[in-house]
Design an enzyme around this catalytic site. Structure first.
Site, PDB file in Angstrom:
ATOM      1  N   ARG A   1     -33.464  78.722 -17.698  1.00  0.00           N
ATOM      2  CA  ARG A   1     -34.390  77.639 -17.362  1.00  0.00           C
ATOM      3  C   ARG A   1     -34.526  76.616 -18.487  1.00  0.00           C
ATOM      4  O   ARG A   1     -35.124  75.551 -18.288  1.00  0.00           O
ATOM      5  CB  ARG A   1     -35.780  78.215 -17.050  1.00  0.00           C
TER       6      ARG A   1
ATOM      7  N   CYS B   1     -38.999  75.010 -18.165  1.00  0.00           N
ATOM      8  CA  CYS B   1     -38.987  75.979 -19.247  1.00  0.00           C
ATOM      9  C   CYS B   1     -39.232  77.355 -18.657  1.00  0.00           C
ATOM     10  O   CYS B   1     -39.591  77.479 -17.493  1.00  0.00           O
ATOM     11  CB  CYS B   1     -40.113  75.666 -20.228  1.00  0.00           C
TER      12      CYS B   1
ATOM     13  N   GLU C   1     -18.691  67.615  -5.629  1.00  0.00           N
ATOM     14  CA  GLU C   1     -19.140  68.875  -6.247  1.00  0.00           C
ATOM     15  C   GLU C   1     -18.162  69.331  -7.338  1.00  0.00           C
ATOM     16  O   GLU C   1     -18.573  69.803  -8.400  1.00  0.00           O
ATOM     17  CB  GLU C   1     -19.307  69.937  -5.149  1.00  0.00           C
TER      18      GLU C   1
ATOM     19  N   LYS D   1     -19.140  69.913 -11.223  1.00  0.00           N
ATOM     20  CA  LYS D   1     -18.910  71.191 -11.931  1.00  0.00           C
ATOM     21  C   LYS D   1     -18.185  70.951 -13.242  1.00  0.00           C
ATOM     22  O   LYS D   1     -18.544  71.501 -14.268  1.00  0.00           O
ATOM     23  CB  LYS D   1     -18.064  72.156 -11.090  1.00  0.00           C
TER      24      LYS D   1
ATOM     25  N   GLU E   1     -20.473  68.948 -15.876  1.00  0.00           N
ATOM     26  CA  GLU E   1     -21.682  69.574 -16.414  1.00  0.00           C
ATOM     27  C   GLU E   1     -21.386  70.728 -17.361  1.00  0.00           C
ATOM     28  O   GLU E   1     -22.191  71.016 -18.244  1.00  0.00           O
ATOM     29  CB  GLU E   1     -22.634  70.021 -15.309  1.00  0.00           C
TER      30      GLU E   1
ATOM     31  N   LYS F   1     -31.727  75.031 -15.367  1.00  0.00           N
ATOM     32  CA  LYS F   1     -31.330  75.496 -14.042  1.00  0.00           C
ATOM     33  C   LYS F   1     -32.040  74.751 -12.930  1.00  0.00           C
ATOM     34  O   LYS F   1     -31.444  74.411 -11.927  1.00  0.00           O
ATOM     35  CB  LYS F   1     -31.601  77.003 -13.936  1.00  0.00           C
TER      36      LYS F   1
ATOM     37  N   HIS G   1     -10.259  50.819  -3.998  1.00  0.00           N
ATOM     38  CA  HIS G   1     -11.273  49.777  -4.192  1.00  0.00           C
ATOM     39  C   HIS G   1     -11.845  49.795  -5.610  1.00  0.00           C
ATOM     40  O   HIS G   1     -12.997  49.439  -5.808  1.00  0.00           O
ATOM     41  CB  HIS G   1     -12.383  49.939  -3.152  1.00  0.00           C
TER      42      HIS G   1
ATOM     43  N   TRP H   1     -37.042  73.648 -22.391  1.00  0.00           N
ATOM     44  CA  TRP H   1     -36.159  72.525 -22.055  1.00  0.00           C
ATOM     45  C   TRP H   1     -37.005  71.281 -22.324  1.00  0.00           C
ATOM     46  O   TRP H   1     -37.981  71.021 -21.623  1.00  0.00           O
ATOM     47  CB  TRP H   1     -35.724  72.597 -20.589  1.00  0.00           C
TER      48      TRP H   1
ATOM     49  N   ASN I   1     -45.127  74.922 -18.999  1.00  0.00           N
ATOM     50  CA  ASN I   1     -43.978  74.306 -18.333  1.00  0.00           C
ATOM     51  C   ASN I   1     -44.538  73.184 -17.471  1.00  0.00           C
ATOM     52  O   ASN I   1     -45.524  73.384 -16.770  1.00  0.00           O
ATOM     53  CB  ASN I   1     -43.288  75.377 -17.466  1.00  0.00           C
ATOM     54  N   GLY I   2     -43.941  71.998 -17.544  1.00  0.00           N
ATOM     55  CA  GLY I   2     -44.455  70.881 -16.741  1.00  0.00           C
ATOM     56  C   GLY I   2     -44.739  69.693 -17.638  1.00  0.00           C
ATOM     57  O   GLY I   2     -44.377  69.690 -18.816  1.00  0.00           O
TER      58      GLY I   2
HETATM   59  O1  M6R Z   1     -32.655  74.302  -7.328  1.00  0.00           O
HETATM   60  P1  M6R Z   1     -32.058  73.086  -6.664  1.00  0.00           P
HETATM   61  O2  M6R Z   1     -30.952  73.423  -5.729  1.00  0.00           O
HETATM   62  O3  M6R Z   1     -33.096  72.214  -6.026  1.00  0.00           O
HETATM   63  O4  M6R Z   1     -31.436  72.254  -7.866  1.00  0.00           O
HETATM   64  C1  M6R Z   1     -30.886  70.992  -7.648  1.00  0.00           C
HETATM   65  C2  M6R Z   1     -29.993  70.581  -8.789  1.00  0.00           C
HETATM   66  O5  M6R Z   1     -30.716  70.493  -9.978  1.00  0.00           O
HETATM   67  C3  M6R Z   1     -28.863  71.596  -9.002  1.00  0.00           C
HETATM   68  O6  M6R Z   1     -28.138  71.746  -7.813  1.00  0.00           O
HETATM   69  C4  M6R Z   1     -27.899  71.143 -10.099  1.00  0.00           C
HETATM   70  O7  M6R Z   1     -27.294  69.953  -9.756  1.00  0.00           O
HETATM   71  C5  M6R Z   1     -26.880  72.241 -10.304  1.00  0.00           C
HETATM   72  N1  M6R Z   1     -27.367  73.184 -11.252  1.00  0.00           N
HETATM   73  C6  M6R Z   1     -25.568  71.734 -10.703  1.00  0.00           C
HETATM   74  O8  M6R Z   1     -24.636  72.762 -10.798  1.00  0.00           O
END
Ligand code: M6R
Length: 611
Positions: free
Chosen positions: A27, A2, A484, A488, A491, A606, A507, A73, A99-100
């Site tokens: 966040r 958060c 990746e 993208k 998400e 994030k 496979h 969040w 947060n936590g």
């Molecule tokens: O801050 P970080 O690189 O440790 O975050 C890891 C993942 O949460 C982050 O890469 C996430 O998969 C991306 N936002 C995806 O685009």
């Protein structure tokens, strides 16, 4: 995770907090709230975004020079008005943003219930507010002491800011596991989850350490630990420009960050790669370089996009430095009792430097004597502080939830590291080293070229925007790029997408292919080229739609594929840095065309600072 903002000073707190929450919305954005003190506590909170909170407060009193705010969040309890922060204690003495996760919240809640407390929300945070209040009222201690005692009873993670209606000229911030920073102004203080809400007002920042408590009044700031030992604040001067945290004329942060990549990558290698001298110098790891050069094994730990960058790192380091590399999801590594020795080097990759699993993984490996390195973007973040040494990516703030420029900068760091280690171990010879370095510095220009074709790429995106599934295929260095690309797309556009090593298609995944299945194939001219061409034919033979990312001038694949996107010619080790760009652009445009919120995709945040 958060976003938290707190303010105490002489200005109206409301504007500062609302603006800060907007900056922190990446966040978490399922609900938002603010508590202000102006003769009494005024609390506004609602499900939705910060703009919904602004609407809610319209026409209501928003005065006061003390306040706290939150953008959420959800962890405990669905996103709704009641579960939104701030939370107020039963007798109205305390308001808190957090947060936590308070892991023992059920136990604490039971104890409080037995003492007559009732709860409105499903959150662990409301339990904490009431715990502080019960200690304050029952033990007749000061606000500060009540907070300290309460936190000593808490198991779990917190970054929090709390104030009391009984002592409204003071705010208290504390952290354990979740970040919290204090900004020091002239007669005013700011608290936030990261520096972005603060840099507009001051560059003097204190990053709280775990179990530190900051007791802040307008004219002073006292730092102690949870045992009440006095601590000396380490005041850092941060250099984050406001332009870096604004959209800068783009419609979305993601779009801006995609377009920033020529510059962000240049910033990653600036002062480190010297093409005129044919040298690479990574100052952050120079002291530990001998240990890295002789490492028996490197283990890369990361999550999400950073994990994909780590996979590229595995290919790079094994090829150029011939050191065995394992890449692990931090969340698995930390719990599976891995065999780690003092000969191992662990590299944690994290944009935010706050990902809970990655942080826990390095703590665990540290206990077993391994050297811990970090590749982080956010300076002063928890991971960057807990590693023995590291290399910052210097990509600048990444606000879009979908990681773009952080990925390319992480790959750039790993590329520099692999080349440097390869040269030090004499696996790369001087002439090859020179050639690689010369090519490396051309990457930003190559990315510019790809970005200049955004309109064509957008037209391709338009053809596939209604797909319900997609497959991404790549081999070697481009297999992590396939992963990746799929991440993208899924998400931000919510299209189900999977990445596979191209050879694995036979496979199982090939069963999915029909005329409705777009298959994005990374098919540049490298040692796998002929094999990938065969894979394309296999897809076409089953009526799949092929969108191929190819090396410029490729006519063979152009004849077979439905759509082709060209990237400039470069050695295959550098191809991840180029081929990921069109995949980012496609995802961005598909998501836009589907009406999705690209910067704030549903359910995401994030960085994931909870398990
Ligand atoms: O801050 P970080 O690189 O440790 O975050 C890891 C993942 O949460 C982050 O890469 C996430 O998969 C991306 N936002 C995806 O685009």
């Amino acid at each position: 995770m958060c976003g938290i903002v707190g303010y105490i000073g002489n200005r109206t707190a409301y504007q500062i907090i609302i603006k800060g929450l907007q900056r922190l919305e990446y966040r978490g954005y399922d609900s938002a709230g603010i508590a202000l003190y102006d003769d009494e506590v005024r609390l506004y909170k609602c499900k939705g975004k910060v703009r919904d909170l602004e609407r809610l407060t319209t026409g209501h009193p928003i005065g006061g020079t003390v306040g706290i705010g939150h953008t959420r969040w959800a962890t405990h309890g669905v996103p709704n008005d009641i579960n939104a922060h701030p939370h107020r204690s039963k007798n109205g003495k305390f308001v808190i943003v957090h947060n936590g996760i308070i892991e023992n919240f059920a136990h604490l809640k039971n104890e409080l219930t037995n003492r007559g407390y009732t709860f409105e929300s499903e959150t662990d945070t409301e339990v904490l507010a009431n715990l502080i209040e019960s200690i304050y009222l029952e033990n007749k201690v000061s606000v500060e002491v009540a907070v300290r005692i309460a936190l000593s009873k808490v198991i779990g993670a917190y970054g929090l800011v709390v104030f009391s209606a009984d002592e409204p000229d003071m705010v208290i911030g504390a952290r354990k596991g979740s970040p919290l920073v204090v900004g020091i102004g002239e007669g005013e203080y700011f608290l936030a989850s990261d520096v972005t809400p603060i840099v507009e007002y001051t560059d003097k920042i204190v990053y709280l350490k775990d179990e530190e408590i900051a007791v802040i009044r307008r004219d002073n700031f006292k730092l102690t630990n949870i045992r009440n030992d006095s601590m000396t604040p380490d005041i850092t001067s941060v250099d984050v420009k406001i332009d870096n945290i604004d959209k800068g004329g783009y419609d979305h942060f993601m779009q801006k960050e995609i377009h920033e990549q020529p510059m962000s990558i240049t910033d990653t290698f600036r002062g480190r790669v010297m093409p005129d001298k044919n040298t690479i110098h990574l100052g952050g790891i120079s002291d530990v370089l001998p240990k890295l050069v002789t490492a028996k094994r490197i283990i890369i730990v990361a999550c999400g996009t950073s994990y994909h960058a780590g996979l590229v790192g595995e290919y790079l380091i094994e090829e150029f430095a011939r050191i065995p590399v394992e890449v692990e999801y931090a969340s698995e590594f930390r719990y599976r009792n891995p065999i780690i020795s003092s000969d191992d080097v662990i590299i944690a990759i994290s944009q935010s430097g706050e990902t809970a699993d990655t942080l826990a993984a390095i703590r665990m490996a540290k206990e077993q004597g391994a050297l811990i390195l970090g590749i982080c973007n956010v300076a002063g973040s928890s991971i960057s502080r807990e590693t023995n040494a590291g290399v910052y990516t210097h990509a600048g703030p990444e606000i879009g939830v979908a990681s773009t420029k952080a990925f390319t900068s992480q790959v750039m760091v790993l590329t520099m590291m692999a080349f440097l280690l390869g040269r030090k171990r004499n696996i790369i010879l001087p002439e090859q080293y020179r050639a690689l370095i010369q090519e490396l510095v051309h990457v930003p220009g190559y990315i510019e070229q790809i970005l200049s074709h955004e309109e064509e790429i957008r037209n391709i995106a338009a053809k596939y925007k209604d797909a319900t599934n997609a497959i991404y295929l790549g081999r070697g260095y481009l297999y992590p790029v396939a992963l990746e690309g799929a991440l993208k797309l899924k998400e931000i556009s919510y299209i189900h997408a999977e990445g596979y090593p191209a050879a694995e298609m036979k496979h199982g995944p090939i069963a999915l292919i029909d005329q409705n299945m777009p298959v994005f194939v990374l098919a540049t001219r490298d040692k796998y080229y002929e094999k990938v061409v065969n894979n394309i034919q296999e897809v076409k033979a089953r009526s799949g739609k092929v969108i191929a990312i190819v090396t410029e001038g490729d006519t063979t694949i152009r004849r077979m594929a439905d759509d082709v996107i060209e990237v400039p010619t470069t050695p295959e080790a550098l191809m991840p840095l180029l081929t990921v760009i069109p995949l980012q652009i496609i995802s961005y445009h598909v998501a836009l065309m589907r009406g999705c919120n690209v910067d704030q995709p549903r359910n995401l945040a994030k960085s994931v600072t909870v398990e």
